[in-house]
Design an enzyme around this catalytic site. Structure first.
Site, mmCIF file in Angstrom:
data_model
loop_
_atom_site.group_PDB
_atom_site.id
_atom_site.type_symbol
_atom_site.label_atom_id
_atom_site.label_comp_id
_atom_site.label_asym_id
_atom_site.label_seq_id
_atom_site.Cartn_x
_atom_site.Cartn_y
_atom_site.Cartn_z
ATOM 1 N N HIS A 150 8.018 12.850 -16.639
ATOM 2 C CA HIS A 150 6.803 12.482 -15.895
ATOM 3 C C HIS A 150 5.518 12.816 -16.654
ATOM 4 C CE1 HIS A 150 9.341 12.745 -11.960
ATOM 5 N NE2 HIS A 150 9.411 11.563 -12.515
ATOM 6 N N SER B 133 15.991 20.821 -8.323
ATOM 7 C CA SER B 133 15.535 19.455 -8.024
ATOM 8 C C SER B 133 16.186 18.963 -6.732
ATOM 9 C CB SER B 133 15.905 18.526 -9.193
ATOM 10 O OG SER B 133 15.492 17.221 -8.914
ATOM 11 N N ALA C 40 16.391 30.151 -9.675
ATOM 12 C CA ALA C 40 16.713 29.802 -11.061
ATOM 13 C C ALA C 40 16.637 31.001 -12.002
ATOM 14 C CB ALA C 40 15.775 28.697 -11.537
HETATM 15 P P1 NAD Z 1 11.849 18.515 -6.544
HETATM 16 O O1 NAD Z 1 12.810 17.414 -6.500
HETATM 17 O O2 NAD Z 1 11.316 18.903 -7.859
HETATM 18 O O3 NAD Z 1 12.563 19.784 -5.751
HETATM 19 C C1 NAD Z 1 12.253 21.110 -5.680
HETATM 20 C C2 NAD Z 1 13.628 21.812 -5.529
HETATM 21 O O4 NAD Z 1 13.520 23.137 -5.995
HETATM 22 C C3 NAD Z 1 14.214 21.907 -4.107
HETATM 23 O O5 NAD Z 1 15.526 21.391 -4.100
HETATM 24 C C4 NAD Z 1 14.250 23.422 -3.820
HETATM 25 O O6 NAD Z 1 15.360 23.821 -3.023
HETATM 26 C C5 NAD Z 1 14.368 23.967 -5.218
HETATM 27 N N1 NAD Z 1 13.901 25.342 -5.392
HETATM 28 C C6 NAD Z 1 12.942 26.023 -4.710
HETATM 29 N N2 NAD Z 1 12.797 27.264 -5.212
HETATM 30 C C7 NAD Z 1 13.667 27.364 -6.251
HETATM 31 C C8 NAD Z 1 13.970 28.398 -7.181
HETATM 32 N N3 NAD Z 1 13.328 29.575 -7.164
HETATM 33 N N4 NAD Z 1 14.933 28.165 -8.103
HETATM 34 C C9 NAD Z 1 15.591 26.983 -8.135
HETATM 35 N N5 NAD Z 1 15.336 25.974 -7.285
HETATM 36 C C10 NAD Z 1 14.375 26.153 -6.364
HETATM 37 O O7 NAD Z 1 10.781 18.168 -5.558
HETATM 38 P P2 NAD Z 1 9.249 18.063 -5.512
HETATM 39 O O8 NAD Z 1 8.639 19.405 -5.563
HETATM 40 O O9 NAD Z 1 8.986 17.152 -4.393
HETATM 41 O O10 NAD Z 1 8.818 17.325 -6.854
HETATM 42 C C11 NAD Z 1 8.558 15.977 -6.955
HETATM 43 C C12 NAD Z 1 8.223 15.667 -8.380
HETATM 44 O O11 NAD Z 1 7.004 16.305 -8.759
HETATM 45 C C13 NAD Z 1 9.272 16.161 -9.325
HETATM 46 O O12 NAD Z 1 9.310 15.274 -10.381
HETATM 47 C C14 NAD Z 1 8.712 17.483 -9.767
HETATM 48 O O13 NAD Z 1 9.205 17.909 -10.992
HETATM 49 C C15 NAD Z 1 7.202 17.195 -9.822
HETATM 50 N N6 NAD Z 1 6.503 18.470 -9.631
HETATM 51 C C16 NAD Z 1 6.271 19.185 -10.751
HETATM 52 C C17 NAD Z 1 5.730 20.438 -10.641
HETATM 53 C C18 NAD Z 1 5.545 21.200 -11.902
HETATM 54 O O14 NAD Z 1 5.248 20.608 -12.945
HETATM 55 N N7 NAD Z 1 5.757 22.515 -11.867
HETATM 56 C C19 NAD Z 1 5.403 20.976 -9.379
HETATM 57 C C20 NAD Z 1 5.623 20.183 -8.246
HETATM 58 C C21 NAD Z 1 6.214 18.931 -8.400
#
Ligand code: NAD
Length: 246
Positions: free
Chosen positions: A119, A189, A233
């Site tokens: 992304h 994810s 994680a």
């Molecule tokens: P996502 O699909 O990335 O899901 C988040 C997942 O993380 C959930 O299944 C949750 O149970 C799990 N989770 C929560 N805490 C955790 C931990 N400590 N260890 C392991 N797993 C854990 O969903 P989203 O947040 O809706 O993201 C949508 C899109 O936006 C994705 O492509 C995501 O990567 C991106 N995004 C990126 C960032 C970033 O760059 N840090 C932040 C928010 C969203």
């Protein structure tokens, strides 16, 4: 859990090609909230600000929200133990590459070398006219719209907005990894974001064992996961690292 960790470590030791696919969950322990769920970013902000059409129609409004979400906050986040273990695994020959949906640059900051950013990356800004790129610290981020130094055109964060395509290098790299992997780690994810969520499904279709790390069930869990390491994680990867290289 310790049995499952041992099984996962044994699979990785035997595997000639292991890749990792990461989502927002891996960065939660760095203080970056996911988009979905109880404390998700979308509970606070309207996703329209990240729609590419909306961005061009109201760049000042979009930049106000983008600055707050991605630059006032993301910029202070540091890699956590989960990012570090993946980088160590690569250095020690246990991991070939990371495919990340995240845009926070934390895998690279932790030392991972081969990272496919599905992304894009928030730590790069791109001129909408001449294509020049900048790091956030190289431009005036306090302006209503951060601007290119050449002709003053508008900059856009170099991550994918809703309505934009996946960067070609990352899309091809992800499928290459999915097709070669004997073991595929899926970390933090939901499996809800298309088309990124297809990558682990492709890995499974090509015959990889899927090891999932997530405190919750995801859409992947009942569909393709072989071993679910249920937990945060950083903690789970630390235990896995102990089994792999002591
Ligand atoms: P996502 O699909 O990335 O899901 C988040 C997942 O993380 C959930 O299944 C949750 O149970 C799990 N989770 C929560 N805490 C955790 C931990 N400590 N260890 C392991 N797993 C854990 O969903 P989203 O947040 O809706 O993201 C949508 C899109 O936006 C994705 O492509 C995501 O990567 C991106 N995004 C990126 C960032 C970033 O760059 N840090 C932040 C928010 C969203």
């Amino acid at each position: 859990m310790s049995d499952a960790i041992s099984q996962a470590a044994a699979l990785i030791k035997k595997s000639s090609h292991t890749s990792a696919f990461t989502g927002a969950g891996i960065s939660v322990e760095s203080g970056i909230p996911p988009f979905r769920g109880e404390h998700g970013i979308w509970n606070k902000y309207d996703p329209k600000y990240l729609d590419i059409g909306y961005f061009y129609s109201d760049p000042i409004g979009s930049w106000k929200v983008i600055r707050e979400i991605f630059y006032d906050h993301f910029n202070t986040a540091k890699p956590n133990r989960a990012h570090e273990v993946l980088a160590e695994m690569e250095r020690r020959g246990f991991l070939e590459a990371v495919i990340t949906q995240n845009i926070d640059n934390l895998h690279q900051e932790a030392g991972s070398q081969l990272v496919f950013e599905y992304h894009g990356n928030s730590q790069q800004l791109v001129c909408q006219e001449c294509g020049a790129t900048y790091k956030p610290e190289e431009v005036d981020m306090t302006e209503e719209i951060p601007r290119c130094k050449n002709e003053g055109y508008m900059l856009k964060p170099d991550f994918i907005f809703f309505g934009e395509g996946i960067p070609e290098t990352a899309a091809l790299g992800a499928i290459d990894q999915a097709s070669k992997a004997e073991v595929f780690l899926v970390i933090g994810s939901t499996g809800e974001v298309m088309p990124a969520c297809m990558v682990p499904h492709e890995a499974k279709r090509y015959g990889a064992k899927i090891i999932e790390i997530n405190p919750e069930e995801s859409l992947f869990t009942p569909a393709i996961t072989d071993i679910h390491l249920r937990g945060r994680a950083a903690e789970v990867l630390e235990s896995l690292a102990k089994e792999l290289y002591g």
